[in-house]
Design a protein around this motif. Sequence first.
Motif, PDB file in Angstrom:
ATOM      1  N   VAL A 395      37.447  28.341  18.153  1.00 43.69           N
ATOM      2  CA  VAL A 395      37.038  29.115  17.579  1.00 43.69           C
ATOM      3  C   VAL A 395      37.678  30.259  17.004  1.00 43.69           C
ATOM      4  N   GLY A 396      38.384  30.771  18.554  1.00 38.98           N
ATOM      5  CA  GLY A 396      39.542  31.796  18.139  1.00 38.98           C
ATOM      6  C   GLY A 396      38.606  32.960  18.453  1.00 38.98           C
ATOM      7  N   PRO A 397      39.975  34.061  18.208  1.00 38.81           N
ATOM      8  CA  PRO A 397      39.383  35.593  18.726  1.00 38.81           C
ATOM      9  C   PRO A 397      39.150  35.410  17.039  1.00 38.81           C
TER      10      PRO A 397
ATOM     11  N   GLY B  51      54.609  40.442  13.788  1.00 35.10           N
ATOM     12  CA  GLY B  51      54.252  40.522  12.712  1.00 35.10           C
ATOM     13  C   GLY B  51      52.859  40.131  12.748  1.00 35.10           C
ATOM     14  N   GLY B  52      52.196  40.146  14.124  1.00 37.19           N
ATOM     15  CA  GLY B  52      50.507  39.341  13.471  1.00 37.19           C
ATOM     16  C   GLY B  52      49.871  40.567  15.196  1.00 37.19           C
ATOM     17  N   GLU B  53      48.560  39.993  14.744  1.00 37.71           N
ATOM     18  CA  GLU B  53      47.313  41.011  16.025  1.00 37.71           C
ATOM     19  C   GLU B  53      47.594  40.535  17.774  1.00 37.71           C
ATOM     20  N   ASN B  54      48.170  38.910  17.177  1.00 39.54           N
ATOM     21  CA  ASN B  54      46.852  38.165  18.444  1.00 39.54           C
ATOM     22  C   ASN B  54      48.442  38.540  19.623  1.00 39.54           C
ATOM     23  N   VAL B  55      47.740  38.786  21.049  1.00 36.92           N
ATOM     24  CA  VAL B  55      48.323  39.298  21.726  1.00 36.92           C
ATOM     25  C   VAL B  55      47.620  38.223  23.031  1.00 36.92           C
ATOM     26  N   ARG B  56      49.049  37.549  23.916  1.00 33.03           N
ATOM     27  CA  ARG B  56      48.287  36.944  25.025  1.00 33.03           C
ATOM     28  C   ARG B  56      48.962  37.515  26.914  1.00 33.03           C
ATOM     29  N   PHE B  57      48.204  37.267  27.248  1.00 34.44           N
ATOM     30  CA  PHE B  57      48.674  37.707  28.765  1.00 34.44           C
ATOM     31  C   PHE B  57      48.360  36.928  29.747  1.00 34.44           C
ATOM     32  N   PRO B  58      49.844  36.854  29.856  1.00 33.57           N
ATOM     33  CA  PRO B  58      50.841  36.094  31.982  1.00 33.57           C
ATOM     34  C   PRO B  58      49.389  36.592  32.405  1.00 33.57           C
ATOM     35  N   ARG B  59      48.878  35.591  33.470  1.00 32.07           N
ATOM     36  CA  ARG B  59      48.350  36.061  34.414  1.00 32.07           C
ATOM     37  C   ARG B  59      48.575  37.105  35.453  1.00 32.07           C
ATOM     38  N   SER B  60      49.764  36.898  35.520  1.00 27.64           N
ATOM     39  CA  SER B  60      50.584  37.571  36.935  1.00 27.64           C
ATOM     40  C   SER B  60      50.227  39.264  36.347  1.00 27.64           C
ATOM     41  N   VAL B  61      49.994  39.532  35.149  1.00 29.10           N
ATOM     42  CA  VAL B  61      49.752  40.366  33.988  1.00 29.10           C
ATOM     43  C   VAL B  61      48.454  41.026  34.473  1.00 29.10           C
ATOM     44  N   ILE B  62      47.640  40.357  34.676  1.00 31.49           N
ATOM     45  CA  ILE B  62      46.149  40.847  34.252  1.00 31.49           C
ATOM     46  C   ILE B  62      46.367  40.910  36.312  1.00 31.49           C
ATOM     47  N   GLU B  63      46.031  39.912  37.084  1.00 35.65           N
ATOM     48  CA  GLU B  63      45.976  40.265  38.431  1.00 35.65           C
ATOM     49  C   GLU B  63      46.876  41.609  38.965  1.00 35.65           C
ATOM     50  N   GLN B  64      48.104  41.331  38.837  1.00 32.17           N
ATOM     51  CA  GLN B  64      48.860  42.996  39.039  1.00 32.17           C
ATOM     52  C   GLN B  64      48.108  44.521  38.635  1.00 32.17           C
ATOM     53  N   HIS B  65      47.015  44.194  36.635  1.00 32.54           N
ATOM     54  CA  HIS B  65      46.758  45.366  37.143  1.00 32.54           C
ATOM     55  C   HIS B  65      45.227  45.339  37.000  1.00 32.54           C
ATOM     56  N   ARG B  66      44.529  44.157  37.310  1.00 34.99           N
ATOM     57  CA  ARG B  66      43.333  44.661  37.857  1.00 34.99           C
ATOM     58  C   ARG B  66      42.869  44.907  39.221  1.00 34.99           C
ATOM     59  N   ALA B  67      43.778  44.516  39.641  1.00 33.81           N
ATOM     60  CA  ALA B  67      43.477  44.781  41.585  1.00 33.81           C
ATOM     61  C   ALA B  67      43.813  46.366  41.586  1.00 33.81           C
ATOM     62  N   GLY B  68      44.172  47.459  40.440  1.00 31.20           N
ATOM     63  CA  GLY B  68      44.447  48.712  40.614  1.00 31.20           C
ATOM     64  C   GLY B  68      42.912  49.578  40.921  1.00 31.20           C
ATOM     65  N   ILE B  69      41.985  48.656  39.980  1.00 29.15           N
ATOM     66  CA  ILE B  69      40.674  49.791  39.648  1.00 29.15           C
ATOM     67  C   ILE B  69      40.224  50.300  40.638  1.00 29.15           C
ATOM     68  N   PRO B  70      39.894  51.252  40.729  1.00 23.36           N
ATOM     69  CA  PRO B  70      39.176  51.404  42.300  1.00 23.36           C
ATOM     70  C   PRO B  70      37.558  51.472  42.915  1.00 23.36           C
ATOM     71  N   PRO B  71      37.253  51.090  43.187  1.00 19.68           N
ATOM     72  CA  PRO B  71      35.406  50.603  43.981  1.00 19.68           C
ATOM     73  C   PRO B  71      34.733  51.634  43.161  1.00 19.68           C
ATOM     74  N   LYS B  72      35.010  52.553  42.831  1.00 18.40           N
ATOM     75  CA  LYS B  72      33.557  53.869  42.686  1.00 18.40           C
ATOM     76  C   LYS B  72      34.069  54.620  41.237  1.00 18.40           C
ATOM     77  N   PHE B  73      33.121  55.251  41.199  1.00 17.53           N
ATOM     78  CA  PHE B  73      33.001  55.529  39.547  1.00 17.53           C
ATOM     79  C   PHE B  73      31.652  56.507  39.242  1.00 17.53           C
ATOM     80  N   THR B  74      32.071  58.001  39.278  1.00 20.84           N
ATOM     81  CA  THR B  74      32.075  59.004  39.441  1.00 20.84           C
ATOM     82  C   THR B  74      31.462  60.208  37.877  1.00 20.84           C
ATOM     83  N   PHE B  75      29.918  60.252  37.785  1.00 24.74           N
ATOM     84  CA  PHE B  75      29.628  61.006  36.567  1.00 24.74           C
ATOM     85  C   PHE B  75      29.425  62.430  37.186  1.00 24.74           C
ATOM     86  N   ARG B  76      29.864  62.961  36.273  1.00 32.19           N
ATOM     87  CA  ARG B  76      29.690  64.648  36.757  1.00 32.19           C
ATOM     88  C   ARG B  76      29.569  64.815  35.700  1.00 32.19           C
ATOM     89  N   ALA B  77      28.504  66.725  36.607  1.00 35.47           N
ATOM     90  CA  ALA B  77      27.367  67.397  35.476  1.00 35.47           C
ATOM     91  C   ALA B  77      28.026  68.856  35.568  1.00 35.47           C
TER      92      ALA B  77
END
Lengths: 508, 508
Positions: A395-397, B51-77
């Motif tokens: 199906v693709g993106p 010349g196009g819009e397709n982006v492919r993600f090497p697994r190492s790129v995903i693994e590297q960046h997702r590892a840095g997400i903090p475990p908490k999120f605060t909604f402030r008032a």
Amino acid sequence: MIRTPAAFLSEGEVRRVHEASLEILEDVGMLVRNARAREIFAKHGCKVEAGGENVRFPRSVIEQHRAGIPPKFTFRARDPQFDRTVPDDTPVVISGSSAPDMVDPATGLARRAFAADIARIARLVDQLPNYDIFSVSTLADDAPPGFFSVTRLYAALKYCRKPLRISGPPEELDAILKLAHIIAGSESAYRERPFITHHYCPCVSPLTMDYDSTEALIYYAERGLPGHPTLVPNAGLTAPLTLAGTLVQGNAEFLAAVVLEQMVRPGKATIYSSLPTVADMRTGAYAPGAIETGMLFMGVAQMARFYGVPCGGYIGLSNAKVNDAQSGFETGMSGVAALLSGNHLFNMAGLLDALMSFDFAKAVIDDEIVAMLRRIQRGLELTEENFALDVIREVGPGGMFADHLHTLERMRTTGFLSEIADREPRQGWAEKGALDAQGRAMLRVRDILTRDAPSLFSHDVDARLRSEFAGMVAATFAPPEGWTRAPDEALSDRAERRRRRLAQQAEA
Amino acid sequence: MIRTPAAFLSEGEVRRVHEASLEILEDVGMLVRNARAREIFAKHGCKVEAGGENVRFPRSVIEQHRAGIPPKFTFRARDPQFDRTVPDDTPVVISGSSAPDMVDPATGLARRAFAADIARIARLVDQLPNYDIFSVSTLADDAPPGFFSVTRLYAALKYCRKPLRISGPPEELDAILKLAHIIAGSESAYRERPFITHHYCPCVSPLTMDYDSTEALIYYAERGLPGHPTLVPNAGLTAPLTLAGTLVQGNAEFLAAVVLEQMVRPGKATIYSSLPTVADMRTGAYAPGAIETGMLFMGVAQMARFYGVPCGGYIGLSNAKVNDAQSGFETGMSGVAALLSGNHLFNMAGLLDALMSFDFAKAVIDDEIVAMLRRIQRGLELTEENFALDVIREVGPGGMFADHLHTLERMRTTGFLSEIADREPRQGWAEKGALDAQGRAMLRVRDILTRDAPSLFSHDVDARLRSEFAGMVAATFAPPEGWTRAPDEALSDRAERRRRRLAQQAEA
């Protein structure tokens, strides 16, 4: 499949609840009103108060007898295709039982229930696909003295093929069995396939075993006939006003009841069935619709797993008087909590006003809630084929899945196709009559109750029952007063389409 | 406390979903419409089609960046007492957002929503105790071009003290911040306490990142302002018609979106927020009320735990058009499934007709459903004191707990004391007017909306906002047309009693 059930208790806490229950049974004991039960307890090593009714249970006696409970319980029907076993067939769903009143389908007002109502309810439960077992949903106010149980059983067994569950007073137990033998053809035929499961609430909290229900427990256990107790502690009135205390006390009462079953008949199958509640202390109101009941079922499920006994009970009751949002969220929320925590038996459906009245539309709405529980039970179905990586690639993106063969093959099986939950946009819904869930459910009730309902009794059996129990009310199915079969073709078509779809789903 | 969440997936299956997501991102990739996003992806090692819009993600790129997400999120008032953090404050509840229509409280009919409606909804969300965050619940049909977001924000922030969440089109992002700075007093004051959380849906399934929402993602991430995406795969139309395939594809889309956030601002907090659905393939209807949505949230929660990211989303939506049993069971069942499986953020409440219309009564009913979820979250509270073995001993077999001190001390705290769920017996209920949940909810709506609602803006701030955004609709709170304060003493007394009770519960 639910791989890991939701749990409130650690393993240590499960053990602590068990230990605390043993402490109660050993140190405080139970009041046992039934002399036969006291004799049986004494014979098996319990300490019975001289000249009194208090019975104390040495922990070794409890541990010895509870260890022999089998891990499964089967509800049998006349036709084996309707047999259901817990935990294998989870969720096994029983209609709600023994309401004194019913909401009259013609007037919408609550009134006493009669034998003729039971005939209609039996037919409805027979026809609704998500009910496994028929627990006779109402009393029968027109049943003459001495003919109460046979009046209810006659109507129920005449129109519902599913396994039947009932409770009855001690003086009617022989009549119940006689009726069963006539329908089965003989006593031995009935013993081979006992299509009535007997039910009793032997414990009156706190820590008391009554005379009547305990007598029924002993009666059926002695005869090797299927039955199980239900425990009903009510926090704030008959149990401590804490969930922990109610769990412990109810667990002690469960152990006392099932140990008695095992003493009478070692290896007897049973169920850890309960209806634990927290009273609404503003008024003392009985509140089985409260979320605390769903939470207590989560705790009970953990205890039942510890004992290796199938479990469940009166799950999904509501305090609502009509089929409003309250009736939906009370039934649905406790139902999901109970399922996800590992309960097997769901004695829900059809009752409003805290067990006080049966309502046809509620039964149909609950049939759909149960279908949703069954969908949860099926789970996410994580197979490589279902991950569909090739399909995603093809199906693709930016593509569309709607016309892919993989999609077409699953159009009727992946999502539960609701009948009561309306999914039209508001305008389409308004144009089709703006029916709410109550209105849609009543269409279905009408569709079922205005068709012919064949008697499941042969002429011969029917004649024998009427002659043997000449005093009973022998109900015959008839549509509710004033209801005739709709000449509306659209309605029939709709029903026909539904039947075909259900058949397809059942095959899939 | 829920000790063990309910889970469909084994650890191996969780890992397989993750691996399959990486395969999709590496082999199939995403269409990325936003050129800035493509540049950012390219700069961080992704393969962007020439010349196009397709982006492919090497697994190492995903693994590297997702590892840095903090475990908490605060909604402030604006006032820190209203701050909420996931997962610490689970369940954190946000009102449903951005419905185009609302059910008019006077006529009961759906119509377009206006700025004045948002002022009333803001006040309601401010007053209902179980809402933590106000996501602006409707659009504003009377907002002039270019003043859409500030019109909505003005009304929302003027009457609701809780953290605010909103999404807006790219051309209005500067105006949103300018409004925030005026209310905060200065840009630096706002940066210290950013009381608006920004929300975007950057992924259009399948596997496409759009221009607008991706632009918003980058805009806020660049400025270090709080925001999070929501993923919305729809099985059968924009995702495979299997729950497994929808989980995998949605997970790939989540990874693409949050990796972009991390590339723009490493260590940025976010939420695994989603709204996964299964289309009703009979008509293609959007069905967020279906139980499959609740089930998919169970799967998402497991993936979020694997990633160490707080999770949740649009939980508890309904396809119902009115507050009937359907609205109750759809909202309640998915809510319980999501909570018991470990979701933290519940973006529910107030919406009918699959996100299309806001309804005041639904918001009040959902407030009670949330209270029930909070009661589940509290758990069984298994302490030795709560086991109450001494109380059980003192009361003894056959005794009564109602008048024991242990009971009296807990009368208002053990059981959730319902406001919408009626627990009267049928006769008492009938005598008091036989109101269903909708009727009881409207009483409460009326009680809240006929009282004065003070503006939270100083005269100075209000004047500056009106002068800076002279084209916006500056809504002022007023009761719905024709509604006046009830002279009914009983109603006031009832409300007063409820307020006292809620205050007591809050203290306990």
